[in-house]
Design a protein around this motif. Structure first.
Motif, PDB file in Angstrom:
ATOM      1  N   MET A   1       3.658 -13.115   5.493  1.00 55.08           N
ATOM      2  CA  MET A   1       3.544 -11.696   5.156  1.00 55.08           C
ATOM      3  C   MET A   1       2.956 -11.561   3.750  1.00 55.08           C
ATOM      4  O   MET A   1       3.479 -12.151   2.801  1.00 55.08           O
ATOM      5  CB  MET A   1       4.932 -11.017   5.212  1.00 55.08           C
ATOM      6  N   ASN A   2       1.852 -10.798   3.616  1.00 52.84           N
ATOM      7  CA  ASN A   2       1.253 -10.656   2.292  1.00 52.84           C
ATOM      8  C   ASN A   2       2.002  -9.606   1.465  1.00 52.84           C
ATOM      9  O   ASN A   2       2.931  -8.950   1.952  1.00 52.84           O
ATOM     10  CB  ASN A   2      -0.237 -10.323   2.402  1.00 52.84           C
ATOM     11  N   ALA A   3       1.586  -9.452   0.200  1.00 52.43           N
ATOM     12  CA  ALA A   3       2.307  -8.579  -0.718  1.00 52.43           C
ATOM     13  C   ALA A   3       2.323  -7.129  -0.253  1.00 52.43           C
ATOM     14  O   ALA A   3       3.351  -6.438  -0.354  1.00 52.43           O
ATOM     15  CB  ALA A   3       1.696  -8.690  -2.114  1.00 52.43           C
ATOM     16  N   LEU A   4       1.219  -6.643   0.275  1.00 48.15           N
ATOM     17  CA  LEU A   4       1.167  -5.252   0.725  1.00 48.15           C
ATOM     18  C   LEU A   4       2.074  -5.020   1.925  1.00 48.15           C
ATOM     19  O   LEU A   4       2.726  -3.966   2.032  1.00 48.15           O
ATOM     20  CB  LEU A   4      -0.277  -4.869   1.068  1.00 48.15           C
ATOM     21  N   ASP A   5       2.147  -6.002   2.826  1.00 46.02           N
ATOM     22  CA  ASP A   5       3.051  -5.892   3.971  1.00 46.02           C
ATOM     23  C   ASP A   5       4.505  -5.902   3.510  1.00 46.02           C
ATOM     24  O   ASP A   5       5.345  -5.163   4.035  1.00 46.02           O
ATOM     25  CB  ASP A   5       2.804  -7.029   4.959  1.00 46.02           C
ATOM     26  N   GLN A   6       4.806  -6.764   2.521  1.00 47.62           N
ATOM     27  CA  GLN A   6       6.164  -6.808   1.978  1.00 47.62           C
ATOM     28  C   GLN A   6       6.527  -5.485   1.320  1.00 47.62           C
ATOM     29  O   GLN A   6       7.664  -5.002   1.448  1.00 47.62           O
ATOM     30  CB  GLN A   6       6.297  -7.951   0.962  1.00 47.62           C
ATOM     31  N   LEU A   7       5.563  -4.899   0.610  1.00 46.04           N
ATOM     32  CA  LEU A   7       5.804  -3.605  -0.030  1.00 46.04           C
ATOM     33  C   LEU A   7       6.086  -2.535   1.018  1.00 46.04           C
ATOM     34  O   LEU A   7       7.031  -1.754   0.881  1.00 46.04           O
ATOM     35  CB  LEU A   7       4.593  -3.209  -0.874  1.00 46.04           C
ATOM     36  N   GLU A   8       5.282  -2.498   2.057  1.00 47.37           N
ATOM     37  CA  GLU A   8       5.479  -1.494   3.100  1.00 47.37           C
ATOM     38  C   GLU A   8       6.853  -1.637   3.754  1.00 47.37           C
ATOM     39  O   GLU A   8       7.552  -0.641   3.992  1.00 47.37           O
ATOM     40  CB  GLU A   8       4.385  -1.613   4.160  1.00 47.37           C
ATOM     41  N   GLN A   9       7.243  -2.878   4.028  1.00 53.65           N
ATOM     42  CA  GLN A   9       8.554  -3.110   4.631  1.00 53.65           C
ATOM     43  C   GLN A   9       9.669  -2.651   3.699  1.00 53.65           C
ATOM     44  O   GLN A   9      10.634  -2.009   4.142  1.00 53.65           O
ATOM     45  CB  GLN A   9       8.724  -4.593   4.956  1.00 53.65           C
ATOM     46  N   ALA A  10       9.544  -2.981   2.408  1.00 55.78           N
ATOM     47  CA  ALA A  10      10.570  -2.588   1.443  1.00 55.78           C
ATOM     48  C   ALA A  10      10.664  -1.073   1.329  1.00 55.78           C
ATOM     49  O   ALA A  10      11.764  -0.508   1.226  1.00 55.78           O
ATOM     50  CB  ALA A  10      10.272  -3.213   0.085  1.00 55.78           C
ATOM     51  N   MET A  11       9.534  -0.394   1.343  1.00 54.77           N
ATOM     52  CA  MET A  11       9.544   1.069   1.264  1.00 54.77           C
ATOM     53  C   MET A  11      10.180   1.682   2.504  1.00 54.77           C
ATOM     54  O   MET A  11      10.900   2.687   2.412  1.00 54.77           O
ATOM     55  CB  MET A  11       8.120   1.579   1.068  1.00 54.77           C
ATOM     56  N   ASN A  12       9.952   1.086   3.659  1.00 58.54           N
ATOM     57  CA  ASN A  12      10.598   1.558   4.883  1.00 58.54           C
ATOM     58  C   ASN A  12      12.111   1.378   4.788  1.00 58.54           C
ATOM     59  O   ASN A  12      12.880   2.215   5.282  1.00 58.54           O
ATOM     60  CB  ASN A  12      10.057   0.803   6.092  1.00 58.54           C
ATOM     61  N   GLU A  13      12.535   0.300   4.141  1.00 57.10           N
ATOM     62  CA  GLU A  13      13.977   0.062   3.957  1.00 57.10           C
ATOM     63  C   GLU A  13      14.585   1.082   3.004  1.00 57.10           C
ATOM     64  O   GLU A  13      15.720   1.523   3.204  1.00 57.10           O
ATOM     65  CB  GLU A  13      14.198  -1.365   3.448  1.00 57.10           C
ATOM     66  N   VAL A  14      13.837   1.463   1.971  1.00 57.74           N
ATOM     67  CA  VAL A  14      14.308   2.529   1.085  1.00 57.74           C
ATOM     68  C   VAL A  14      14.465   3.825   1.868  1.00 57.74           C
ATOM     69  O   VAL A  14      15.492   4.509   1.793  1.00 57.74           O
ATOM     70  CB  VAL A  14      13.335   2.732  -0.096  1.00 57.74           C
ATOM     71  N   ALA A  15      13.447   4.168   2.641  1.00 57.73           N
ATOM     72  CA  ALA A  15      13.483   5.404   3.424  1.00 57.73           C
ATOM     73  C   ALA A  15      14.620   5.395   4.438  1.00 57.73           C
ATOM     74  O   ALA A  15      15.200   6.445   4.745  1.00 57.73           O
ATOM     75  CB  ALA A  15      12.151   5.611   4.139  1.00 57.73           C
ATOM     76  N   GLY A  16      14.952   4.208   4.937  1.00 51.08           N
ATOM     77  CA  GLY A  16      16.027   4.085   5.916  1.00 51.08           C
ATOM     78  C   GLY A  16      17.401   3.908   5.312  1.00 51.08           C
ATOM     79  O   GLY A  16      18.378   3.721   6.042  1.00 51.08           O
TER      80      GLY A  16
END
Length: 276
Positions: A1-16
């Motif tokens: 998983m690249n950095a942008l994918d990791q960022l997107e996943q982390a942001m989804n976790e914040v939203a959730g």
């Protein structure tokens, strides 16, 4: 998983509600305008009005202490509050996103009130902020307010979102920590968590953090981040561009924090991508 994918996943976790956003001044800088967006910039604004001795120059906390000691707190407050009394030049995508998804808690470590303005003056949310003991005669580290700005005894556990401003807010009628003397009692007690509100301790439990727009090149900032995230979940992530200082690298390694070498603008860009 690249950095942008990791960022997107982390942001989804914040939203959730599974991860806590921890905002630094570079997030506030996304609003544009003339308000200072780094400790160095705020320090320079203070020094432009009061010349500090060479031993203190360039260190925000020391310069603030010098002004407070030699020119009184009212002079320091006037300079700092005027520095932040500047309108935003544009909407802040991170603040607006957090106001939209309403996670259980957001930590905002800068002095501006942009995040509060994004959340508005209604709805099921509240604020806990650090306060200076300057001029106080009671044993106090924080104050709590509801969404309408009315002071309450403590954070309400039924609030959907708790906004935590550990360094306070630099605006008229509020309070904030900035001088060495402001921090001395906080730092004396912070290791045993007394200055950290119970509501913050409860909401961080089991949740890792996502650091956005933060730098950790100053000991004060590292201490606060370390103590606010104590006893939280594992797997913290920090989004900040390199190069890192030696102490920043050590801080990330000691905290088991995954570093994503991305600017905070990458977060804004991710938010601008249409879903689906």
């Amino acid at each position: 998983m690249n950095a942008l994918d990791q960022l997107e996943q982390a942001m989804n976790e914040v939203a959730g509600g599974k991860r806590i956003a921890y905002l630094g001044p570079e997030v506030s800088a996304l609003s544009g305008g003339a308000a200072p967006s780094t400790p160095a910039a705020l320090c320079a604004m203070i020094e432009a009005q009061v010349r500090a001795p060479r031993r203190a120059s360039g260190n925000l906390w020391s310069v603030a202490q010098y002004v407070e000691s030699r020119k009184f707190r009212a002079t320091l407050d006037k300079i700092v509050i005027e520095a932040f009394d500047a309108p935003a030049a544009q909407p802040n995508p991170v603040h607006d996103w957090l106001a939209r998804v309403r996670p259980p808690m957001v930590v905002d470590s800068w002095y501006d009130d942009g995040l509060l303005r994004a959340f508005g003056t209604s709805g099921n949310w509240g604020l806990v902020q650090g306060v200076s003991r300057n001029g106080e005669w009671i044993d106090i580290f924080t104050r709590a307010y509801d969404s309408a700005g009315q002071q309450v005894e403590a954070a309400d556990p039924t609030w959907k979102t708790l906004l935590y401003k550990p360094h306070g807010i630099a605006r008229a009628g509020s309070s904030y920590l900035i001088s060495d003397s402001d921090y001395v009692e906080v730092l004396t007690e912070i290791d045993i968590q007394r200055p950290i509100p119970e509501a913050v301790q409860e909401r961080r439990s089991g949740r890792p953090f996502l650091f956005l727009g933060c730098r950790f090149d100053d000991q004060m900032l590292r201490i606060f981040a370390r103590q606010i995230t104590k006893r939280s979940g594992q797997g913290h992530i920090a989004v900040m561009p390199g190069p890192l200082t030696r102490m920043e690298r050590r801080f990330l390694e000691d905290g088991g924090i995954t570093w994503l070498d991305l600017p905070v603008s990458a977060v804004a860009e991710a938010l601008s991508v249409p879903e689906g």
